[in-house]
Scaffold this motif. Structure first.
Motif, PDB file in Angstrom:
ATOM      1  N   THR A   1      41.149  47.609  40.685  1.00 53.40           N
ATOM      2  CA  THR A   1      41.170  47.241  42.101  1.00 53.40           C
ATOM      3  C   THR A   1      40.039  46.253  42.360  1.00 53.40           C
ATOM      4  N   SER A   2      40.373  45.170  43.018  1.00 54.83           N
ATOM      5  CA  SER A   2      39.372  44.208  43.460  1.00 54.83           C
ATOM      6  C   SER A   2      39.310  44.323  44.982  1.00 54.83           C
ATOM      7  N   ARG A   3      38.320  45.080  45.449  1.00 54.39           N
ATOM      8  CA  ARG A   3      38.197  45.343  46.882  1.00 54.39           C
ATOM      9  C   ARG A   3      37.488  44.168  47.553  1.00 54.39           C
ATOM     10  N   GLY A   4      38.116  43.672  48.599  1.00 52.85           N
ATOM     11  CA  GLY A   4      37.529  42.563  49.339  1.00 52.85           C
ATOM     12  C   GLY A   4      36.451  43.028  50.299  1.00 52.85           C
TER      13      GLY A   4
ATOM     14  N   ARG B   1      40.053  43.234  55.692  1.00 51.59           N
ATOM     15  CA  ARG B   1      39.740  42.946  54.294  1.00 51.59           C
ATOM     16  C   ARG B   1      41.044  42.834  53.526  1.00 51.59           C
ATOM     17  N   ILE B   2      41.004  42.120  52.412  1.00 56.24           N
ATOM     18  CA  ILE B   2      42.158  42.000  51.537  1.00 56.24           C
ATOM     19  C   ILE B   2      41.750  42.504  50.158  1.00 56.24           C
TER      20      ILE B   2
ATOM     21  N   ARG C   1      42.097  35.398  51.317  1.00 56.67           N
ATOM     22  CA  ARG C   1      41.169  35.663  50.217  1.00 56.67           C
ATOM     23  C   ARG C   1      41.750  35.124  48.920  1.00 56.67           C
ATOM     24  N   ASN C   2      40.887  34.519  48.099  1.00 56.11           N
ATOM     25  CA  ASN C   2      41.225  34.114  46.742  1.00 56.11           C
ATOM     26  C   ASN C   2      40.633  35.128  45.779  1.00 56.11           C
ATOM     27  N   ASN C   3      41.253  35.276  44.614  1.00 55.36           N
ATOM     28  CA  ASN C   3      40.688  36.108  43.568  1.00 55.36           C
ATOM     29  C   ASN C   3      40.495  35.256  42.323  1.00 55.36           C
TER      30      ASN C   3
ATOM     31  N   ALA D   1      48.667  42.608  46.628  1.00 58.60           N
ATOM     32  CA  ALA D   1      47.650  42.275  47.621  1.00 58.60           C
ATOM     33  C   ALA D   1      47.900  43.157  48.835  1.00 58.60           C
ATOM     34  N   HIS D   2      46.807  43.655  49.451  1.00 63.29           N
ATOM     35  CA  HIS D   2      46.911  44.571  50.588  1.00 63.29           C
ATOM     36  C   HIS D   2      45.984  44.097  51.703  1.00 63.29           C
ATOM     37  N   LEU D   3      46.513  43.985  52.904  1.00 60.98           N
ATOM     38  CA  LEU D   3      45.706  43.650  54.072  1.00 60.98           C
ATOM     39  C   LEU D   3      45.358  44.939  54.812  1.00 60.98           C
ATOM     40  N   HIS D   4      44.060  45.178  54.986  1.00 58.80           N
ATOM     41  CA  HIS D   4      43.568  46.331  55.738  1.00 58.80           C
ATOM     42  C   HIS D   4      42.958  45.825  57.043  1.00 58.80           C
TER      43      HIS D   4
END
Length: 99
Positions: free
Chosen positions: A51-54, A36-37, A66-68, A81-84
């Motif tokens: 926070t916008s959790r993907g 998820r991003i 991912r786009n926001n 932006a964070h890649l999990h």
């Protein structure tokens, strides 16, 4: 390589995208699984206020992206932006949002 792109002016974000731009050797066979991003926004004191959790994607992808949505931030500070992967943050990239 993890990329984070922001377009806009001042606190107004007109376009935001994050993802893996080119997969490195370790990701070529299976890619990133359960990924998820997330996007986070912090003020100038480094306090996260949004926070916008993907969505978590169970499929494996070599190039997760991912786009926001466009938005106007209430404060100056930074956008990240964070890649999990499998619930663990693997990489982050931030931009300072200034006047």
């Amino acid at each position: 390589m993890f990329t984070h792109i922001i377009r806009g002016e001042g606190r107004r974000i007109t376009y935001q995208n994050a993802g893996v731009d080119c997969a490195f050797v370790a990701a070529l066979s299976t890619g990133f699984c359960n990924w998820r991003i997330d996007f986070t926004y912090a003020d100038t004191s480094n306090k996260i206020y949004r926070t916008s959790r993907g969505r978590t994607h169970s499929e494996c992808k070599i190039d997760p992206m991912r786009n926001n949505h466009p938005q106007t931030l209430p404060r100056y500070g930074r956008a990240c932006a964070h890649l999990h992967v499998n619930g663990v943050r693997r990489v982050s990239q931030c931009h300072h949002i200034t006047k």
